[in-house]
Design an enzyme around this catalytic site. Structure first.
Site, PDB file in Angstrom:
ATOM      1  N   HIS A  51       0.919  -1.242   0.220  1.00 11.86           N
ATOM      2  CA  HIS A  51       0.044  -0.049   0.069  1.00 11.86           C
ATOM      3  C   HIS A  51       0.892   1.382   0.090  1.00 11.86           C
ATOM      4  O   HIS A  51       2.037   1.357   0.555  1.00 11.86           O
ATOM      5  CB  HIS A  51      -0.750  -0.161   1.261  1.00 11.86           C
ATOM      6  N   ILE A 340      -1.563  -7.303  13.784  1.00  6.85           N
ATOM      7  CA  ILE A 340      -1.032  -6.642  12.520  1.00  6.85           C
ATOM      8  C   ILE A 340      -2.003  -6.938  11.363  1.00  6.85           C
ATOM      9  O   ILE A 340      -1.698  -7.936  10.427  1.00  6.85           O
ATOM     10  CB  ILE A 340       0.694  -7.349  12.562  1.00  6.85           C
ATOM     11  N   SER A 342      -4.210  -5.248   7.819  1.00  6.26           N
ATOM     12  CA  SER A 342      -3.773  -4.650   6.724  1.00  6.26           C
ATOM     13  C   SER A 342      -3.213  -3.130   7.343  1.00  6.26           C
ATOM     14  O   SER A 342      -4.296  -2.702   8.109  1.00  6.26           O
ATOM     15  CB  SER A 342      -4.862  -4.593   5.769  1.00  6.26           C
ATOM     16  N   CYS A 439      -6.011 -25.235 -14.480  1.00 13.93           N
ATOM     17  CA  CYS A 439      -6.666 -26.542 -14.113  1.00 13.93           C
ATOM     18  C   CYS A 439      -6.391 -26.757 -12.357  1.00 13.93           C
ATOM     19  O   CYS A 439      -6.662 -27.966 -12.142  1.00 13.93           O
ATOM     20  CB  CYS A 439      -5.967 -27.897 -14.905  1.00 13.93           C
ATOM     21  N   CYS A 444      -0.890 -31.558 -12.715  1.00 13.77           N
ATOM     22  CA  CYS A 444       0.682 -31.650 -11.810  1.00 13.77           C
ATOM     23  C   CYS A 444       0.494 -32.165 -10.468  1.00 13.77           C
ATOM     24  O   CYS A 444       1.550 -32.559 -10.242  1.00 13.77           O
ATOM     25  CB  CYS A 444       1.195 -30.325 -11.880  1.00 13.77           C
TER      26      CYS A 444
HETATM   27  C1  LIG Z   1      -7.975 -11.024   3.082  1.00 18.02           C
HETATM   28  C2  LIG Z   1      -6.788 -10.112   3.410  1.00 18.02           C
HETATM   29  C3  LIG Z   1      -6.356  -9.133   2.664  1.00 18.02           C
HETATM   30  C4  LIG Z   1      -5.043  -8.539   2.928  1.00 18.02           C
HETATM   31  N1  LIG Z   1      -4.475  -7.557   2.314  1.00 18.02           N
HETATM   32  C5  LIG Z   1      -3.247  -6.984   2.471  1.00 18.02           C
HETATM   33  C6  LIG Z   1      -2.767  -6.286   1.501  1.00 18.02           C
HETATM   34  O1  LIG Z   1      -2.949  -6.202   0.294  1.00 18.02           O
HETATM   35  N2  LIG Z   1      -1.595  -5.635   1.892  1.00 18.02           N
HETATM   36  C7  LIG Z   1      -1.103  -5.543   3.127  1.00 18.02           C
HETATM   37  O2  LIG Z   1      -0.144  -4.785   3.533  1.00 18.02           O
HETATM   38  N3  LIG Z   1      -1.646  -6.399   4.297  1.00 18.02           N
HETATM   39  C8  LIG Z   1      -2.896  -6.886   3.843  1.00 18.02           C
HETATM   40  N4  LIG Z   1      -3.309  -7.925   4.743  1.00 18.02           N
HETATM   41  C9  LIG Z   1      -2.815  -8.088   6.063  1.00 18.02           C
HETATM   42  C10 LIG Z   1      -1.569  -9.127   6.041  1.00 18.02           C
HETATM   43  O3  LIG Z   1      -1.867 -10.239   5.374  1.00 18.02           O
HETATM   44  C11 LIG Z   1      -1.283  -9.215   7.743  1.00 18.02           C
HETATM   45  O4  LIG Z   1      -0.976  -8.042   8.265  1.00 18.02           O
HETATM   46  C12 LIG Z   1      -0.063 -10.148   7.653  1.00 18.02           C
HETATM   47  O5  LIG Z   1      -0.170 -10.969   6.708  1.00 18.02           O
HETATM   48  C13 LIG Z   1       0.213 -10.504   9.211  1.00 18.02           C
HETATM   49  O6  LIG Z   1       1.314 -11.329   9.318  1.00 18.02           O
HETATM   50  P1  LIG Z   1       1.697 -12.251  10.851  1.00 18.02           P
HETATM   51  O7  LIG Z   1       3.046 -12.503  10.372  1.00 18.02           O
HETATM   52  O8  LIG Z   1       1.414 -11.135  11.803  1.00 18.02           O
HETATM   53  O9  LIG Z   1       0.614 -13.186  10.715  1.00 18.02           O
HETATM   54  P2  LIG Z   1       0.473 -14.605  10.164  1.00 18.02           P
HETATM   55  O10 LIG Z   1       0.839 -14.645   8.849  1.00 18.02           O
HETATM   56  O11 LIG Z   1      -0.768 -15.182  10.376  1.00 18.02           O
HETATM   57  O12 LIG Z   1       1.672 -15.421  10.826  1.00 18.02           O
HETATM   58  C14 LIG Z   1       1.452 -15.740  12.702  1.00 18.02           C
HETATM   59  C15 LIG Z   1       2.158 -17.004  12.379  1.00 18.02           C
HETATM   60  O13 LIG Z   1       2.193 -17.575  13.896  1.00 18.02           O
HETATM   61  C16 LIG Z   1       1.919 -19.092  13.827  1.00 18.02           C
HETATM   62  N5  LIG Z   1       1.705 -19.155  15.086  1.00 18.02           N
HETATM   63  C17 LIG Z   1       0.476 -18.902  15.731  1.00 18.02           C
HETATM   64  N6  LIG Z   1       0.311 -19.531  17.085  1.00 18.02           N
HETATM   65  C18 LIG Z   1       1.598 -20.294  17.214  1.00 18.02           C
HETATM   66  C19 LIG Z   1       2.133 -20.897  18.282  1.00 18.02           C
HETATM   67  N7  LIG Z   1       1.264 -21.129  19.568  1.00 18.02           N
HETATM   68  N8  LIG Z   1       3.332 -21.619  18.159  1.00 18.02           N
HETATM   69  C20 LIG Z   1       4.160 -21.383  16.976  1.00 18.02           C
HETATM   70  N9  LIG Z   1       3.425 -20.513  16.048  1.00 18.02           N
HETATM   71  C21 LIG Z   1       2.313 -20.218  16.022  1.00 18.02           C
HETATM   72  C22 LIG Z   1       0.824 -19.185  12.954  1.00 18.02           C
HETATM   73  O14 LIG Z   1       0.821 -20.428  12.435  1.00 18.02           O
HETATM   74  C23 LIG Z   1       1.262 -18.379  11.818  1.00 18.02           C
HETATM   75  O15 LIG Z   1       1.898 -18.765  10.655  1.00 18.02           O
HETATM   76  C24 LIG Z   1      -4.514  -8.772   4.241  1.00 18.02           C
HETATM   77  C25 LIG Z   1      -5.026  -9.639   5.274  1.00 18.02           C
HETATM   78  C26 LIG Z   1      -6.240 -10.292   4.857  1.00 18.02           C
HETATM   79  C27 LIG Z   1      -6.789 -11.230   5.719  1.00 18.02           C
END
Ligand SMILES: Cc1cc2nc3c(=O)[nH]c(=O)nc-3n(C[C@H](O)[C@H](O)[C@H](O)COP(=O)(O)OP(=O)(O)OC[C@H]3O[C@@H](n4cnc5c(N)ncnc54)[C@H](O)[C@@H]3O)c2cc1C
Length: 501
Positions: A51, A340, A342, A439, A444
């Protein structure tokens, strides 16, 4: 599992960006991820937009980290060899009375430090994007917006962190903590054994509140999952728009968009619906209809018959309605990086830098002389010229065996993905695109499975789509909830016959 200076809980884009940032220093860092591979949480299921930063409320932490993160993407994706394009975005309207709101967003963006923003007339918008509705009366153009492959970025960050010494441990769920006198955290309990740590970074996404609660003193915040459904169209219509098209924002989301992905597809979505369960990843008839109605209003030639895949992701929205990046009030040596939602993908490199700064306030960070920021480019048969293909096949005949016909992926690419860490069908898919075409893996899947089994030295019956009980073959695991080839996409009432992330 021994000891570490710092344990990062969660291998999403945020945890992996922090791991890679900390790998610049002489530290013993371990990243613990409960899923079979990194990036399998929200970071694989989003819109992939980098963004510009005008949507974020004036002067907030989100705004600062979004604009700062956005600026870091060219260098970061260059170093990590991840697809990233600054395609720009257009926020458009059909209603004259919205023009004052466009002016407000322009001024908010300028205040947040977003460069190059411009208000365009309806005709200027149509000159840039001729497939938009003729009724568009104006738009806000943001040239610094971009698109990235979110799963490739997450996996590349982890791979580079690992190459620089971070221990990345998957299928490892943090389940408890014990504390020393004085409230300092001593030991993390995990599904793969205990680990003694000095610092913990809680980047557990949707489960960040559960991890924060394990640290005692109640639940300092609550994560309320907000679902977003998205639909991916065939590459055939990939040039319908070149910029990301936003409608006017709503109070709880940026609206339903038309997104040209970094991979060359058009994606439409997402919805924004609060849900009860952190596991509710089903797409719905209602979501599909809402998305099609909204996006066809902007791009009338969109056709539902071009949909090849659908998925839903859950935003880890917090009850504080903002990113939570702070030291735990109750436990020394514990940093929460939660809520965290979007633009968390965009902000992730800046969040990582900020967290490294917080660690640096507590211990001396000595730069690692051997740190190598670069990751080797993954081979892409599809993008090679004929001469390059001939040379690749002469070097390795496995380049001559095409595994995925839709995306033109060669066996050598699948082998390379496995050597980089892929352990599941989805791990191969996200690294190579095998199975992401028209597909959706019909051709694959068995081929990729054979290569996975051979390279990992396991039987086909042990292979999974995405870890856990998502076995691909009905077999000795029948009691573990297998649904045969492709595993299960629970609750996907609208996805029948389509792929899913
Ligand atoms: C539909 C959608 C569209 C979005 N579009 C955008 C966009 O276009 N641009 C943008 O900037 N942001 C976007 N976002 C936001 C963005 O996807 C998130 O801000 C980002 O992916 C968050 O990352 P994270 O690492 O905090 O969370 P996650 O990717 O959820 O990572 C957290 C990890 O912690 C692990 N975990 C949880 N509990 C435990 C435990 N007890 N022990 C070990 N591991 C654990 C989980 O398995 C997971 O892999 C969007 C979100 C959504 C849902």
């Amino acid at each position: 599992m021994g000891c570490a200076d710092i344990a990062i809980i969660g291998g999403g884009v945020v945890g992996c960006a922090i791991a890679r940032e900390l790998s610049r220093y002489e530290l013993d860092v371990v990243l613990l991820e409960k899923e079979a591979e990194v990036g399998f949480g929200t970071s694989k299921a989003n819109s992939g937009i980098v963004h510009a930063g005008f949507h974020s409320d004036r002067g907030t932490q989100e705004a600062r980290l979004c604009v700062e993160g956005n600026k870091m993407f060219d260098a970061l994706c260059g170093e990590l060899a991840v697809p990233f394009r600054r395609n720009g975005s257009l926020l458009v309207t059909k209603t004259r009375s919205d023009m004052s709101e466009l002016e407000r967003l322009l001024s908010q963006g300028i205040h947040n430090g977003v460069p190059g923003l411009k208000i365009l007339s309806g005709q200027q918008v149509l000159d840039l994007e001729p497939n938009l509705s003729r009724d568009i009366v104006g738009g806000l153009y943001a040239p610094t917006a971009g698109v990235v492959s979110p799963y490739e970025l997450t996996m590349a960050l982890a791979e580079n962190a690992q190459a620089n010494g971070v221990r990345v441990i998957t299928s490892c769920e943090v389940t408890g903590m014990t504390f020393a006198d004085g409230g300092r955290l001593k030991r993390l309990k995990t599904s793969r054994g205990d680990i003694i740590v000095r610092y913990v970074i809680n980047a557990a996404g949707l489960f960040g509140d559960d991890i924060a609660a394990l640290a005692g003193g109640g639940r300092p915040f609550r994560i309320i999952p907000r679902k977003g459904e998205e639909y991916i169209l065939d590459r055939r219509v990939g040039s319908l728009v070149t910029r990301t098209i936003f409608p006017m924002p709503t109070p709880n989301s940026k609206g339903i968009l038309v997104i040209p992905t970094a991979d060359g597809n058009i994606m439409i979505g997402p919805t924004a619906v609060e849900v009860e369960s952190k596991y509710d990843l089903g797409t719905t008839r209602g979501g599909f209809e809402e998305i099609f109605r909204a996006t066809r209003d902007l791009v009338p030639s969109l056709d539902a018959r071009d949909i090849i895949a659908s998925f839903a992701g859950l935003r880890a929205a917090s009850d504080r309605h903002s990113f939570i990046i702070e030291r735990s009030p109750g436990v020394r040596g514990f940093i929460n990086v939660c809520g965290i939602e979007s633009p968390g993908l965009t902000a992730s490199p800046a969040i990582a830098r900020m967290v490294a700064g917080m660690i640096g306030e507590e211990m001396a960070l000595k730069p690692k002389r051997s740190f190598n920021p670069e990751r080797r480019l993954a081979p892409r048969f599809r993008e090679m010229s004929t001469a390059e293909r001939r040379r690749a096949i002469a070097r390795d005949p496995a380049f001559g065996r095409v595994v995925c016909r839709c995306e033109l992926v060669a066996e050598a690419e699948v082998v390379d993905a496995i050597r980089r860490g892929a352990r599941t069908l989805d791990g191969v898919k996200f690294r190579t695109r095998a199975g992401m075409g028209r597909c959706q893996g019909g051709f694959c899947t068995p081929r990729v499975m054979r290569i996975l089994a051979r390279e990992l030295g396991v039987s086909m019956e042990d292979l999974t789509k995405r870890g856990g009980a998502s076995f691909l073959v009905v077999s000795k695991h029948a009691d573990a909830g297998t649904a045969g080839i492709y595993g299960r996409d629970e609750g996907d009432e609208c996805g029948a016959g389509m792929g899913a992330r």
